[in-house]
Design an enzyme around this catalytic site. Structure first.
Site, PDB file in Angstrom:
ATOM      1  N   ASP A 150       3.227   6.816  -8.573  1.00 45.23           N
ATOM      2  CA  ASP A 150       3.301   6.339  -7.196  1.00 45.23           C
ATOM      3  C   ASP A 150       4.165   5.094  -7.120  1.00 45.23           C
ATOM      4  O   ASP A 150       4.234   4.299  -8.060  1.00 45.23           O
ATOM      5  CB  ASP A 150       1.899   6.032  -6.663  1.00 45.23           C
ATOM      6  CG  ASP A 150       1.192   4.948  -7.442  1.00 45.23           C
ATOM      7  OD1 ASP A 150       1.330   3.765  -7.096  1.00 45.23           O
ATOM      8  OD2 ASP A 150       0.498   5.282  -8.426  1.00 45.23           O
ATOM      9  N   SER A 151       4.857   4.953  -5.983  1.00 45.33           N
ATOM     10  CA  SER A 151       5.703   3.802  -5.698  1.00 45.33           C
ATOM     11  C   SER A 151       6.738   3.632  -6.826  1.00 45.33           C
ATOM     12  O   SER A 151       7.521   4.544  -7.085  1.00 45.33           O
ATOM     13  CB  SER A 151       4.835   2.557  -5.511  1.00 45.33           C
ATOM     14  OG  SER A 151       5.554   1.534  -4.862  1.00 45.33           O
TER      15      SER A 151
END
Length: 310
Positions: A153-154
């Site tokens: 994620d991110s």
């Protein structure tokens, strides 16, 4: 001593080069089953060092055959974050149960002490470890290394793209990457998006610029290959080898535009559908802050469906 860079909620860089990180609650790994899974920490490369946490679902003991493997890279703008954070621990442990998958979550070295591409190098090392050492790790006894998935994620979503690109060029022995699952991926460029130019986005832009400034090499800007996805260097034949991809975006996420741009960029490069799934009404990395929410449960099911579609 003065403060050079600061994001009051997350990180403070001081003039002597020291870094203070504001970390949330962490979870201790346990080889005793809890919530349907067990976990343990291992060392992937003691010389750097690179560590990881394995999540093994209890169902692995009753399943005949092998289980897919998900290699996960946490977010945090390349500067903060850890697989030991409580949110990641619950999210990935529950994901291992729901998807009947062995999860290897990597703790790579962080910027600004270790600027890019060190995070990419460390995370690529996790694939090499799988190919060379998984057979000697008892928790990977039922691992199917011909069904390996990369997720994050991110900033971890950014790392997924970079590691996959390197794997296409490098061919890790014994590991076949079937698919990529990017959650709210973190990309950028010198050219601003519409949302980044909006007046109400000033705080987000300032924070993002700081994280990129801390993580990219000295002398580079946001058109650095690790930031600007259009700098990806693959030949036509190599693009055809790119794995299947699903990109998850959140409706309220300042970075939503970048995730959509990534899916559109890939769609023009590969000869298969790139899946884009939006969680309406949700914010950036909500699954880390609310790992037991209904929205997170849906995300885990969608990830499981993708993993088992091969």
């Amino acid at each position: 001593m003065s403060t050079v860079d600061e994001s009051t909620e997350f990180i403070q860089v001081l003039s002597d080069g020291s870094v203070k990180r504001f970390a949330p609650e962490v979870a201790i790994a346990s080889t005793e089953s809890s919530d349907g899974f067990k976990s343990k920490d291992i060392v992937l490369d003691s010389s750097k060092p690179i560590t990881a946490r394995i999540f093994l679902p209890d169902v692995s003991e009753s399943i005949v055959g092998q289980l897919p493997v998900l290699v996960y890279f946490h977010g945090g703008g390349f500067c903060i974050g850890s697989t030991t954070w409580l949110g990641y621990h619950h999210f990935l442990g529950d994901l291992s149960v729901i998807s009947k998958t062995i999860v290897l979550s990597v703790d790579y070295r962080l910027a600004p002490e270790n600027k890019l591409p060190i995070a990419y190098d460390d995370c690529y090392t996790s694939l090499e470890w799988l190919g060379n050492n998984a057979h000697s790790e008892s928790w990977f006894r039922k691992a199917d290394l011909s069904h390996v998935f990369l997720s994050g994620d991110s900033a971890g979503g950014n790392i997924v793209h970079q590691v996959a690109t390197r794997a296409i060029k490098g061919k890790v022995s014994g590991v076949i990457i079937k698919g990529l699952l990017l959650i709210h991926p973190y990309f950028g460029s010198e050219k601003r998006t519409e949302l980044e130019m909006a007046e109400e986005s000033a705080g987000h832009v300032q924070s993002n610029d700081m994280f990129w400034r801390l993580s990219i090499p000295e002398g580079e800007n946001r058109d650095y290959f690790g930031c600007n996805l259009e700098k990806t260097e693959l030949s036509g034949d190599e693009w055809h080898q790119f794995p299947q991809v699903v990109v998850f975006v959140a409706g309220l996420d300042f970075l939503k535009e970048r995730g959509v741009m990534y899916a559109d960029f890939l769609q023009k490069k590969v000869d298969r559908k790139v899946n884009l799934i939006e969680a309406e009404g949700e914010s950036h990395v909500y699954h880390v802050f609310r790992p037991k929410s209904e929205a997170t449960s849906l995300l885990q099911k969608q990830m499981s469906d993708f993993i088992h579609s091969f």
